[in-house]
Design a protein around this motif. Sequence first.
Motif, PDB file in Angstrom:
ATOM      1  N   ILE A   1      -4.620 -16.876  14.205  1.00  0.00           N
ATOM      2  CA  ILE A   1      -3.485 -17.049  13.284  1.00  0.00           C
ATOM      3  C   ILE A   1      -3.373 -15.811  12.412  1.00  0.00           C
ATOM      4  CG2 ILE A   1      -2.593 -18.404  11.361  1.00  0.00           C
ATOM      5  CD1 ILE A   1      -3.913 -20.841  12.558  1.00  0.00           C
ATOM      6  N   GLN A   2      -2.254 -15.107  12.508  1.00  0.00           N
ATOM      7  CA  GLN A   2      -2.068 -13.862  11.774  1.00  0.00           C
ATOM      8  C   GLN A   2      -0.736 -13.809  11.037  1.00  0.00           C
ATOM      9  OE1 GLN A   2      -2.658 -10.600  14.473  1.00  0.00           O
ATOM     10  NE2 GLN A   2      -4.766 -11.190  14.986  1.00  0.00           N
ATOM     11  N   SER A   3      -0.159 -14.942  10.747  1.00  0.00           N
ATOM     12  CA  SER A   3       1.149 -14.970  10.095  1.00  0.00           C
ATOM     13  C   SER A   3       1.028 -14.664   8.602  1.00  0.00           C
ATOM     14  CB  SER A   3       1.802 -16.335  10.289  1.00  0.00           C
ATOM     15  OG  SER A   3       3.016 -16.416   9.576  1.00  0.00           O
ATOM     16  N   ARG A   4       1.907 -13.792   8.127  1.00  0.00           N
ATOM     17  CA  ARG A   4       1.994 -13.527   6.690  1.00  0.00           C
ATOM     18  C   ARG A   4       3.223 -14.192   6.088  1.00  0.00           C
ATOM     19  NH1 ARG A   4      -0.051  -8.535   3.503  1.00  0.00           N
ATOM     20  NH2 ARG A   4       0.204 -10.252   2.066  1.00  0.00           N
ATOM     21  N   ASN A   5       3.804 -15.132   6.834  1.00  0.00           N
ATOM     22  CA  ASN A   5       4.967 -15.856   6.336  1.00  0.00           C
ATOM     23  C   ASN A   5       4.599 -17.190   5.707  1.00  0.00           C
ATOM     24  OD1 ASN A   5       6.535 -13.776   7.284  1.00  0.00           O
ATOM     25  ND2 ASN A   5       7.123 -14.828   9.180  1.00  0.00           N
ATOM     26  N   VAL A   6       3.312 -17.462   5.558  1.00  0.00           N
ATOM     27  CA  VAL A   6       2.858 -18.702   4.925  1.00  0.00           C
ATOM     28  C   VAL A   6       1.889 -18.349   3.793  1.00  0.00           C
ATOM     29  CG1 VAL A   6       3.140 -20.079   7.004  1.00  0.00           C
ATOM     30  CG2 VAL A   6       0.942 -18.970   6.553  1.00  0.00           C
ATOM     31  N   ALA A   7       1.704 -19.311   2.878  1.00  0.00           N
ATOM     32  CA  ALA A   7       0.784 -19.118   1.756  1.00  0.00           C
ATOM     33  C   ALA A   7       0.313 -20.477   1.272  1.00  0.00           C
ATOM     34  CB  ALA A   7       1.449 -18.355   0.617  1.00  0.00           C
TER      35      ALA A   7
ATOM     36  N   THR B   1       5.539 -11.733   2.801  1.00  0.00           N
ATOM     37  CA  THR B   1       4.925 -11.596   1.471  1.00  0.00           C
ATOM     38  C   THR B   1       3.881 -12.675   1.224  1.00  0.00           C
ATOM     39  OG1 THR B   1       6.675 -12.919   0.449  1.00  0.00           O
ATOM     40  CG2 THR B   1       6.996 -10.522   0.523  1.00  0.00           C
ATOM     41  N   GLY B   2       3.461 -13.394   2.280  1.00  0.00           N
ATOM     42  CA  GLY B   2       2.491 -14.462   2.117  1.00  0.00           C
ATOM     43  C   GLY B   2       1.067 -13.958   2.036  1.00  0.00           C
ATOM     44  N   ASP B   3       0.129 -14.880   2.247  1.00  0.00           N
ATOM     45  CA  ASP B   3      -1.288 -14.538   2.151  1.00  0.00           C
ATOM     46  C   ASP B   3      -1.692 -13.604   3.290  1.00  0.00           C
ATOM     47  OD1 ASP B   3      -1.471 -16.125  -0.060  1.00  0.00           O
ATOM     48  OD2 ASP B   3      -2.251 -17.866   1.022  1.00  0.00           O
ATOM     49  N   SER B   4      -2.619 -12.711   2.991  1.00  0.00           N
ATOM     50  CA  SER B   4      -3.084 -11.748   3.990  1.00  0.00           C
ATOM     51  C   SER B   4      -4.155 -12.373   4.875  1.00  0.00           C
ATOM     52  CB  SER B   4      -3.642 -10.504   3.290  1.00  0.00           C
ATOM     53  OG  SER B   4      -4.820 -10.839   2.567  1.00  0.00           O
ATOM     54  N   MET B   5      -4.574 -11.617   5.874  1.00  0.00           N
ATOM     55  CA  MET B   5      -5.596 -12.095   6.796  1.00  0.00           C
ATOM     56  C   MET B   5      -6.970 -12.214   6.126  1.00  0.00           C
ATOM     57  SD  MET B   5      -3.846 -12.616   9.469  1.00  0.00           S
ATOM     58  CE  MET B   5      -2.514 -13.019   8.333  1.00  0.00           C
ATOM     59  N   ARG B   6      -7.117 -11.646   4.943  1.00  0.00           N
ATOM     60  CA  ARG B   6      -8.384 -11.731   4.223  1.00  0.00           C
ATOM     61  C   ARG B   6      -8.588 -13.101   3.575  1.00  0.00           C
ATOM     62  NH1 ARG B   6      -6.204  -6.890   2.518  1.00  0.00           N
ATOM     63  NH2 ARG B   6      -5.707  -7.831   0.499  1.00  0.00           N
ATOM     64  N   ASN B   7      -7.582 -13.968   3.672  1.00  0.00           N
ATOM     65  CA  ASN B   7      -7.658 -15.289   3.053  1.00  0.00           C
ATOM     66  C   ASN B   7      -7.902 -16.342   4.139  1.00  0.00           C
ATOM     67  OD1 ASN B   7      -7.359 -17.603   1.506  1.00  0.00           O
ATOM     68  ND2 ASN B   7      -5.713 -16.726   0.273  1.00  0.00           N
TER      69      ASN B   7
ATOM     70  N   ALA C   1      -0.791 -14.008  -2.015  1.00  0.00           N
ATOM     71  CA  ALA C   1       0.609 -13.766  -1.676  1.00  0.00           C
ATOM     72  C   ALA C   1       1.257 -12.885  -2.726  1.00  0.00           C
ATOM     73  CB  ALA C   1       1.367 -15.085  -1.549  1.00  0.00           C
ATOM     74  N   ARG C   2       2.128 -11.974  -2.285  1.00  0.00           N
ATOM     75  CA  ARG C   2       2.810 -11.083  -3.219  1.00  0.00           C
ATOM     76  C   ARG C   2       4.034 -11.736  -3.857  1.00  0.00           C
ATOM     77  NH1 ARG C   2       2.032  -7.522   1.223  1.00  0.00           N
ATOM     78  NH2 ARG C   2       4.260  -7.652   1.694  1.00  0.00           N
ATOM     79  N   SER C   3       4.682 -12.657  -3.150  1.00  0.00           N
ATOM     80  CA  SER C   3       5.885 -13.290  -3.670  1.00  0.00           C
ATOM     81  C   SER C   3       6.121 -14.604  -2.940  1.00  0.00           C
ATOM     82  CB  SER C   3       7.089 -12.361  -3.503  1.00  0.00           C
ATOM     83  OG  SER C   3       8.290 -13.022  -3.876  1.00  0.00           O
ATOM     84  N   LEU C   4       6.715 -15.571  -3.640  1.00  0.00           N
ATOM     85  CA  LEU C   4       7.092 -16.852  -3.042  1.00  0.00           C
ATOM     86  C   LEU C   4       8.599 -16.971  -2.858  1.00  0.00           C
ATOM     87  CD1 LEU C   4       4.762 -19.378  -4.946  1.00  0.00           C
ATOM     88  CD2 LEU C   4       4.381 -18.258  -2.747  1.00  0.00           C
ATOM     89  N   VAL C   5       9.311 -15.864  -2.919  1.00  0.00           N
ATOM     90  CA  VAL C   5      10.763 -15.880  -2.738  1.00  0.00           C
ATOM     91  C   VAL C   5      11.081 -16.333  -1.319  1.00  0.00           C
ATOM     92  CG1 VAL C   5      12.839 -14.464  -2.659  1.00  0.00           C
ATOM     93  CG2 VAL C   5      11.138 -14.101  -4.459  1.00  0.00           C
ATOM     94  N   GLY C   6      11.969 -17.333  -1.191  1.00  0.00           N
ATOM     95  CA  GLY C   6      12.359 -17.855   0.103  1.00  0.00           C
ATOM     96  C   GLY C   6      11.431 -18.903   0.657  1.00  0.00           C
ATOM     97  N   ALA C   7      10.421 -19.339  -0.111  1.00  0.00           N
ATOM     98  CA  ALA C   7       9.432 -20.288   0.398  1.00  0.00           C
ATOM     99  C   ALA C   7       9.976 -21.710   0.411  1.00  0.00           C
ATOM    100  CB  ALA C   7       8.167 -20.226  -0.448  1.00  0.00           C
TER     101      ALA C   7
END
Length: 372
Positions: free
Chosen positions: A84-90, A55-61, A118-124
């Motif tokens: 770097i293509q991880s969506r687990n960070v924001a 739910t992190g930042d997309s590749m467009r960021n 990012a769509r959500s910071l749950v679990g960050a």
Amino acid sequence: MKAVLFFVLFMLEVCVALPAHAVGEYLRIKDIARLQEWRSNQLVGYGLVSGLAGTGDSMRNPATRQSLANMLKQFDLTVPVDQIQSRNVAIVMIMADLPAFAQKGDRVDVTVTSAGDARSLVGASLMMAPLKGADNKVHALAQGAVSVGGYKYDANGNVLQKNHPTVGMIPAGAIIEVPVNTSMLDAPTSVRLKLSEPDYTTASRVARAINSAFARPIAIARDAGMVEVAVDEGESQRFVEFMTKLENVMIEPDSRARVVVNERTGTVVAGAGIKLSRVTIAHGDIKLSIVTENQVSQPTFIGRAGSGVHTVVVPSSRIEVAEANQSITQSGTSVGDLVQALNKVKVSTRDIIAILQSIKAAGALHADLIIQ
């Protein structure tokens, strides 16, 4: 077709004689004032959170990918930004308040807000990030698990969301590295008390109460918001004991009459004992219903109908009017009594707000009307 019109009708006559000043509540000076030097400072920082479940930042960021690449370089790991293509960070912004008299090693709460898409910071979990003040110096370091009081899940166009999942907190998540300057404790010759609600009457009462408690004229009201208190040499050496006695002096604060209304939530809050002058209010309730029924008209002899004879739909309308008259007469009414009387006749909260606004415009409400 059906149209409904609601209009309430009642008469209210209020006749009041404004009373003398009522006995208020005595409070400690520490509850209504603070030291002029006693202030908090705002801190802000920028960092990365990890551990998100896609739910992190997309590749467009690109800022997120660049920040992650810079962080990995600190651990002797070089990864090209475009790989770097991880969506687990924001990327997030971090905010905190540095309280007065904070010392090195103290902990403060921090607020974490998403700075990307990012769509959500749950679990960050926030990775160590510096927090700077207005002087551009690092005053604290923040790190820890982010607590988010909400969630957001979406799949195939269906979205389930609770509260605001892109904002979270880390209780005691920042450690103070640079203490606050407390030079005022170095044998001060005077202290200045700032009132939370500036008022000339309250400032004068504070000065009189302090002079009475210390049995000598050491306090003087400089203006509506500040009282200056002299500190002699002996008391400056025992400054903590002096301040303990000073902040526990009891006074009766004065305040302006206020009525606060919130049009968004329909909330009305009025100070106790706020009175109304003589006023007449007319509000009514008329319920008008217009009901239309369609009826079918058939020819008398269907079998022998000639040219131009056919079935016709005839509309039939009915008008119903219901009017309810209510009358309330009270004497010595306060704003609280008025609101209770309106509630008894089932007037909506928003109508009560409109009535209070009209009373204020008529000059019968002797209080500040604050609209939020």
